[in-house]
Each structure stands twice: as C-alpha cells, then as structure tokens.
Design an enzyme around this catalytic site. Structure first.
Site, PDB file in Angstrom:
ATOM      1  N   ASN A  93      -6.191  -2.313   2.499  1.00  0.00           N
ATOM      2  CA  ASN A  93      -5.783  -4.431   2.611  1.00  0.00           C
ATOM      3  C   ASN A  93      -7.605  -3.780   2.846  1.00  0.00           C
ATOM      4  O   ASN A  93      -8.317  -3.688   3.290  1.00  0.00           O
ATOM      5  CB  ASN A  93      -5.131  -4.220   3.813  1.00  0.00           C
ATOM      6  CG  ASN A  93      -3.504  -4.415   3.589  1.00  0.00           C
ATOM      7  OD1 ASN A  93      -3.423  -3.641   2.546  1.00  0.00           O
ATOM      8  ND2 ASN A  93      -2.836  -4.244   4.871  1.00  0.00           N
ATOM      9  N   ARG A 138       0.908  -0.951   0.009  1.00  0.00           N
ATOM     10  CA  ARG A 138      -0.012  -0.136   0.208  1.00  0.00           C
ATOM     11  C   ARG A 138       1.015   1.256   0.092  1.00  0.00           C
ATOM     12  O   ARG A 138       0.497   2.319  -0.490  1.00  0.00           O
ATOM     13  CB  ARG A 138      -0.372  -0.567   1.354  1.00  0.00           C
ATOM     14  CG  ARG A 138      -2.628  -0.764   1.114  1.00  0.00           C
ATOM     15  CD  ARG A 138      -2.848  -0.916   2.303  1.00  0.00           C
ATOM     16  NE  ARG A 138      -1.898  -0.822   3.110  1.00  0.00           N
ATOM     17  CZ  ARG A 138      -2.562  -0.769   5.200  1.00  0.00           C
ATOM     18  NH1 ARG A 138      -3.415   0.409   5.059  1.00  0.00           N
ATOM     19  NH2 ARG A 138      -1.680  -0.646   5.825  1.00  0.00           N
TER      20      ARG A 138
END
Length: 133
Positions: free
Chosen positions: A80, A62
């Site tokens: 996520n 990320r």
C-alpha cells in the site's frame, strides 16, 4: 467506571473488526483461487512496476494480487502507498503478468481508476513474492 466501559466497548469493536477482516481475507483467497487460469505458451520474462489507483485499499486488493501472483508463479512484492494506491513489482512470463494486471483492473470489490505500468530491469535474485506491510 466510564473509562472501563469505554475500554470494554473498544475491545468488542476491535474483535468484531478482526473477525470481519478474517472473513474478508478468506473470501479474497477463495475468489483468487477460483479464477480460471488458462494454459499459456511460454513467453519472455519481464519485470513490471505497477501502480493501481482508485479504491484499492481496505478491500483485500493486495491479498488478491498476492494469491493470484503465487498461482501464476510470479515473483516480486506488493504494498500500500500512503496516497491510497497500491504498488507492485511483478516478475515472470509476460503473458502471466499481463493476465494478473487485467484481472486486478476488473476486480469488482475494488475500483481501479488508473493503472500505470512501467517496464523495469529484471531482478537476478530468485525472490519470493511478498506483501510489504
């Protein structure tokens, strides 16, 4: 006495893990900033929903996506998912969005097994890029 030893050992482990995460994050940011971004001719503005599946959590995925997207002046978010995947909505010039997706699929410390990309309507609001926690 045993309880105190356990808690002290746990605190040391947490400190080590936090130190490791800081090192990993520093490496991820360095890596994302060292990637050569070519000059682009301007292209259509698109918004895409992307789901990356495979080993993409706990590897700085990320943060890498976020850092690269910022460099490419993209907007949207990344988060996520409970199933171990990472989902992102990215808006910006199509060539830049495609470069980002390709870069993330080839990331060595992750292992993207599947990448689903869906075109979605543009967001009219000027939003910042965010990491959803």
């Amino acid at each position: 006495m045993k309880k105190e030893i356990y808690h002290n050992t746990l605190k040391k482990g947490i400190k080590r893990m936090n130190a490791f995460k800081r090192l990993r994050d520093a490496y991820v940011i360095w890596h994302a900033n060292s990637i050569n971004i070519p000059e682009f001719d301007s292209s259509n503005i698109v918004r895409k929903k992307v789901i990356f599946s495979g080993r993409v959590q706990k590897v700085g995925f990320r943060l890498e996506l976020f850092t690269m997207a910022q460099r490419l002046n993209l907007t949207g978010w990344v988060k996520n998912l409970e199933d171990g995947s990472v989902e992102a909505e990215l808006q910006g010039e199509e060539t830049k969005v495609e470069l980002l997706i390709t870069s993330m699929k080839s990331l060595k410390r992750a292992s993207v097994k599947k990448c689903d990309v869906i075109n979605i309507p543009l967001s009219e609001n000027r939003e910042d890029l965010t990491i959803v926690r």
